[in-house]
Write a protein that holds these residues in place. Sequence first.
Motif, PDB file in Angstrom:
ATOM      1  N   PRO A 169       0.819  -1.225   0.000  1.00 51.69           N
ATOM      2  CA  PRO A 169       0.000   0.000   0.000  1.00 51.69           C
ATOM      3  C   PRO A 169       0.844   1.262   0.000  1.00 51.69           C
ATOM      4  O   PRO A 169       0.493   2.249  -0.659  1.00 51.69           O
ATOM      5  CB  PRO A 169      -0.816  -0.127   1.296  1.00 51.69           C
ATOM      6  N   ALA A 170       1.981   1.248   0.714  1.00 51.59           N
ATOM      7  CA  ALA A 170       2.820   2.441   0.785  1.00 51.59           C
ATOM      8  C   ALA A 170       3.388   2.805  -0.574  1.00 51.59           C
ATOM      9  O   ALA A 170       3.397   3.975  -0.977  1.00 51.59           O
ATOM     10  CB  ALA A 170       3.959   2.219   1.783  1.00 51.59           C
ATOM     11  N   GLN A 172       2.185   1.780  -3.520  1.00 53.21           N
ATOM     12  CA  GLN A 172       1.057   2.142  -4.387  1.00 53.21           C
ATOM     13  C   GLN A 172       0.687   3.613  -4.188  1.00 53.21           C
ATOM     14  O   GLN A 172       0.370   4.325  -5.150  1.00 53.21           O
ATOM     15  CB  GLN A 172      -0.152   1.249  -4.089  1.00 53.21           C
ATOM     16  N   GLU A 173       0.745   4.060  -2.943  1.00 56.20           N
ATOM     17  CA  GLU A 173       0.456   5.466  -2.650  1.00 56.20           C
ATOM     18  C   GLU A 173       1.509   6.379  -3.275  1.00 56.20           C
ATOM     19  O   GLU A 173       1.187   7.438  -3.825  1.00 56.20           O
ATOM     20  CB  GLU A 173       0.409   5.668  -1.136  1.00 56.20           C
ATOM     21  N   VAL A 174       2.787   5.955  -3.201  1.00 58.51           N
ATOM     22  CA  VAL A 174       3.857   6.740  -3.825  1.00 58.51           C
ATOM     23  C   VAL A 174       3.646   6.834  -5.326  1.00 58.51           C
ATOM     24  O   VAL A 174       3.741   7.917  -5.919  1.00 58.51           O
ATOM     25  CB  VAL A 174       5.240   6.118  -3.509  1.00 58.51           C
ATOM     26  N   THR A 176       0.899   6.525  -7.023  1.00 56.69           N
ATOM     27  CA  THR A 176      -0.263   7.371  -7.299  1.00 56.69           C
ATOM     28  C   THR A 176       0.107   8.841  -7.193  1.00 56.69           C
ATOM     29  O   THR A 176      -0.288   9.663  -8.044  1.00 56.69           O
ATOM     30  CB  THR A 176      -1.398   7.047  -6.304  1.00 56.69           C
ATOM     31  N   LEU A 177       0.880   9.181  -6.169  1.00 55.00           N
ATOM     32  CA  LEU A 177       1.308  10.563  -5.981  1.00 55.00           C
ATOM     33  C   LEU A 177       2.222  11.009  -7.121  1.00 55.00           C
ATOM     34  O   LEU A 177       2.113  12.146  -7.614  1.00 55.00           O
ATOM     35  CB  LEU A 177       2.021  10.695  -4.637  1.00 55.00           C
ATOM     36  N   LYS A 180       0.233  11.954 -10.057  1.00 50.52           N
ATOM     37  CA  LYS A 180      -0.506  13.209  -9.875  1.00 50.52           C
ATOM     38  C   LYS A 180       0.391  14.431 -10.041  1.00 50.52           C
ATOM     39  O   LYS A 180      -0.042  15.452 -10.577  1.00 50.52           O
ATOM     40  CB  LYS A 180      -1.151  13.231  -8.482  1.00 50.52           C
ATOM     41  N   ARG A 338       7.948  -2.586   4.201  1.00 49.81           N
ATOM     42  CA  ARG A 338       7.124  -3.083   3.086  1.00 49.81           C
ATOM     43  C   ARG A 338       7.701  -4.402   2.584  1.00 49.81           C
ATOM     44  O   ARG A 338       8.027  -4.570   1.414  1.00 49.81           O
ATOM     45  CB  ARG A 338       7.044  -2.057   1.967  1.00 49.81           C
TER      46      ARG A 338
END
Length: 475
Positions: A169-170, A172-174, A176-177, A180, A338
């Motif tokens: 998840p960590a 995946q968040e990176v 995604t960021l 963006k 992770r």
Amino acid sequence: MRVINHKSVGMFATHFLLVKEVFLLNKILVIDDEEHLCWALERGLRQEGYQVMTSTRGKEGLELIQNETPSLVILDLKMPEMDGLEVLVKARDLMPKLPVIMITAHGSIDTAIEAMKLGAIDYISKPFDLNELKIVVKKALMVSRLREEVVFLRSELNKKHGRILGNSPAIQEVNTLVEKVANSNATVLITGESGTGKEVTALSIHNLSYRREKPYVAINCAALPESLLESELFGHEKGAFTGAVVRKSGRFELADQGTLFLDEVTEMPLSMQVKLLRVLQERQFERVGGTESIKVDVRIIAATNRDPMECVKRGTFREDLYYRLNVLPIYIPPLRERSEDISLLTIHFLQKFNPSQEKMISPEAMELLMNYKWPGNVRELQNVIERSVILSQGNQIEARHLPKEIQNVEHKKRTIEQGLILNFPDKGISFDEVEKELILKALEKSKGNQTRAAQLLGLTRSALLYRAQKYQLKL
């Protein structure tokens, strides 16, 4: 002569670890002309939870392979009408990836080796112990499942070009960021420990941005003394200092229209920080020894392995520069936080350093990789895999090919961690009940997080799932 290939323990495809230490839903087909042996194998394997089919004729066995698609075949080498080698060839035509274990008579080793060359995954000689066969079956099923995962992982790796690797998840968040912020012109400050992938992240931002066709220029601010750093960043005019025999363009000029990556920016001398701040504010600068203002259009991405606010408090990093750089902050977590990404990264590095052949990794070696804390993070893992590929002569990396500090990880964990205190009753104790209680306590402590619970128990997630299933625990 066993050729039991690899295991890449991990958590992938809802998170990669769907490998189980016992494959309760697998169908096993036994093909042997001795009915009593078929009966004995069926009875013994069913006790392990497998679905078992039997056949005493090769032709009938091939029909079962075509109609029932077994997970594994146990095949006798010597049979009337159609011998084992012929059945093996036809079975592999029907199901190319079907794992086959050959049963050979004493003195038939040469024929068994021929069967291995034709695609059998292993063999066992008569007379054999049923428990030995069960171990061979379990390993063969594990190898088969893991081969499927390697194929899946490699296809996923191809999809992830330009992104930091990981399914936690960590990460995946990176990712995604990163997607963006990519097309913004705002500065980005990437923080994280050494070796976590800060430069990979910076390059991903550049490759996903509209500047991707323009230069990506990187400089390590800690690698150069102040006098050279200024010249490297801004360039210099001919005669600006001793040795400046020609005009030189700096990194800012070279990165015009593109991206400039400032690695270890908190190591930059304070006097240089003032000059950098001015460039960020005005988007122009002068070469060393020059008077002409040069305007550039550069996207700035900076990175540091330190806590920048701590550097501000200590007075080694300017607060105004920090806020100028920290418009879009991205934090890369260390690999120890992770661990579910270790298997994916391992497969990636195996493919990178051994692209011409399928280098596998043993279950024991992967277990050690999963439990190691990785102080050097992804860079250390990459170095370990490269070293292991070189040291391993065959097609499998064993635990002995890993560095000593990783080989000793289990011993260290047991000696360093706080011991468990148990009151041992005089009448004895049920080991199964103790193990069951430990699993429940770990799940309670991890608030139901299976990966974390497995880590608390020193297990892989697959081992935890197997034991939970064994004791009929609902996860």
